[in-house]
Design an enzyme around this catalytic site. Sequence first.
Site, mmCIF file in Angstrom:
data_model
loop_
_atom_site.group_PDB
_atom_site.id
_atom_site.type_symbol
_atom_site.label_atom_id
_atom_site.label_comp_id
_atom_site.label_asym_id
_atom_site.label_seq_id
_atom_site.Cartn_x
_atom_site.Cartn_y
_atom_site.Cartn_z
ATOM 1 C CE1 TYR A 167 -3.291 -2.856 0.836
ATOM 2 C CE2 TYR A 167 -4.563 -0.827 0.793
ATOM 3 C CZ TYR A 167 -4.503 -2.199 0.735
ATOM 4 O OH TYR A 167 -5.650 -2.922 0.584
ATOM 5 C CE LYS A 247 1.264 -17.833 1.626
ATOM 6 N NZ LYS A 247 0.725 -19.151 1.989
ATOM 7 C CG ASP A 347 -2.170 -20.132 3.569
ATOM 8 O OD1 ASP A 347 -1.211 -19.355 3.445
ATOM 9 O OD2 ASP A 347 -2.048 -21.312 3.918
ATOM 10 C CG ASP A 371 -7.883 -4.371 1.965
ATOM 11 O OD1 ASP A 371 -8.995 -4.081 2.449
ATOM 12 O OD2 ASP A 371 -7.570 -4.119 0.786
#
Length: 491
Positions: A167, A247, A347, A371
Amino acid sequence: MGDFKHIDDPASGTPITVDSSGKLVVPDDPIIPFIEGDGTGRDIWKASSRVFDAAVDHVFGGKKKIHWFEIYAGEKALNEGKGDEAYGGWISDDTFDAIRRYRVAIKGPLTTPVGGGIRSLNVTLRQVLDLYVCYRPVYSLGEVPSPVRRPDLLNVAIFRENTEDVYAGIEWAEGSSAAKKLIAFLNDELCPSTPHTASKTIRHDSGIGIKPISVTGSKRLIRAAIQHAIEHPRTDGQQTSVTLMHKGNIMKFTEGFFRDVGYVVAREEFRNQTVSERESWILGNKERNPDLSVEDNARMIEPGFDHLSEADQTKVVGEVKLALDLWDTHGDGKWKDMVLVKDRIADSIFQQVLTRPSEYYVIACPNLNGDYISDACAAQVGGLGIAPGANMGDGMILAEATHGTAPKYADKDVINPSSLMLSGCIMFEYMGGGWEKVGAVIKEGIKKTIAQGRVTYDIHRLMAAEGKQATKVKCSEYADAIIENLRSLEL
Ligand code: NAP
């Protein structure tokens, strides 16, 4: 005209200030800037501000009152802003200066200008004001239909880093000279192609984006998340936890780094209030078997221990010893009353908020993960129309509706204003000093109204699909019902 270029100073009220310890000092007549927002922002602001004023009046019996101060961003800044050049564009320094000065502000949704210089007014506000925490609490409002059977089991506070990650807006289009230059530099200097590294070379027809994750950005976000967990312990008997969502198995030096920084913050800044998940295993093993050797304890936390290299075994043994050194402060089950800091791969969190929602409480994550997970969680308890949020910095908050401008419903008086109202609740809680009671009263008023089946079209549609009886009300009628209900609440 006073301190601002395009708008008049507030006509009345007193600014909120911050004392030397960083705590907000809120007067009885605080000036609170607001950005109405575009599209349905007009509908939801009208409804929400009436509810805010009624709740303040109910809680303080007329002794305290908010002095709303309109500032501009989005289409209203272009079309209706005062002064020369219609407020100076989509947003102006007056907007940033007012929020900086008055510290507590609230906004409706804004149209993102397509093309032109500004990528997103929302992202710009967060970055310019350094509002580094995006706080999204997600909880069930009781009767709202949901796609899952037990929406009440989800009660999480998401702390999303708000200023960096992809971002940061550092990216170059495919074919641009900057992208070409960067690709050449990366391929030639940093990851030249060899038979073994071919997969690391960047294709010449790539767009390029940069994903910075810093110690500074991660530390302050995770610090806020742990602080929140300490100040808001779970009340359902389960251990309060902060989960670092990342992640890092793929993006080791950005997302994995975020996780590593998280454990450092917990250890260095909150040693006597936190326990890491692995420390909790080590201490628990010793509690169950006081004669357990350090090596056997290491075997229990690291199943492949006997196949590790000597150096790695020494590392795990060192970790066990360090955890056991905490015995006086954390041992004998004392760690169970502390904040458990754990980490999970992004995930797996997406499936576990569905399959094991109660295992999550505070979730701290980099920007993009935040987000995604905040919208997924919001859907689980009834959707965007009721999902609140706020952007926070040091001694500053900008509460905001989390949904967009939903332009097809603009000025029709039908949209659900709950997201903005509940974002107001976060704002009141942040103000403290008794104002948090205003937030609590609004939340109760909303719950009661929904329980009575007086709902806007979006919730009505969901209830009808489940065969539930409900009355579809307008946005303004919904606000009337909430005011009626909150006024009936005993304080
Ligand atoms: P949106 O405005 O969030 O609306 C998408 C759909 O979500 C609506 O059509 C409606 O669904 C539902 N919805 C949104 N808010 C609702 C509410 N308060 N009550 C009930 N239902 C609600 O998304 P968009 O159409 O993609 O975006 C429109 C504009 O908003 C764009 O310019 C975008 O950039 C901007 N935006 C701003 C923000 C912000 O300011 N924070 C955030 C996101 C997007 P149904 O039609 O099914 O009823």
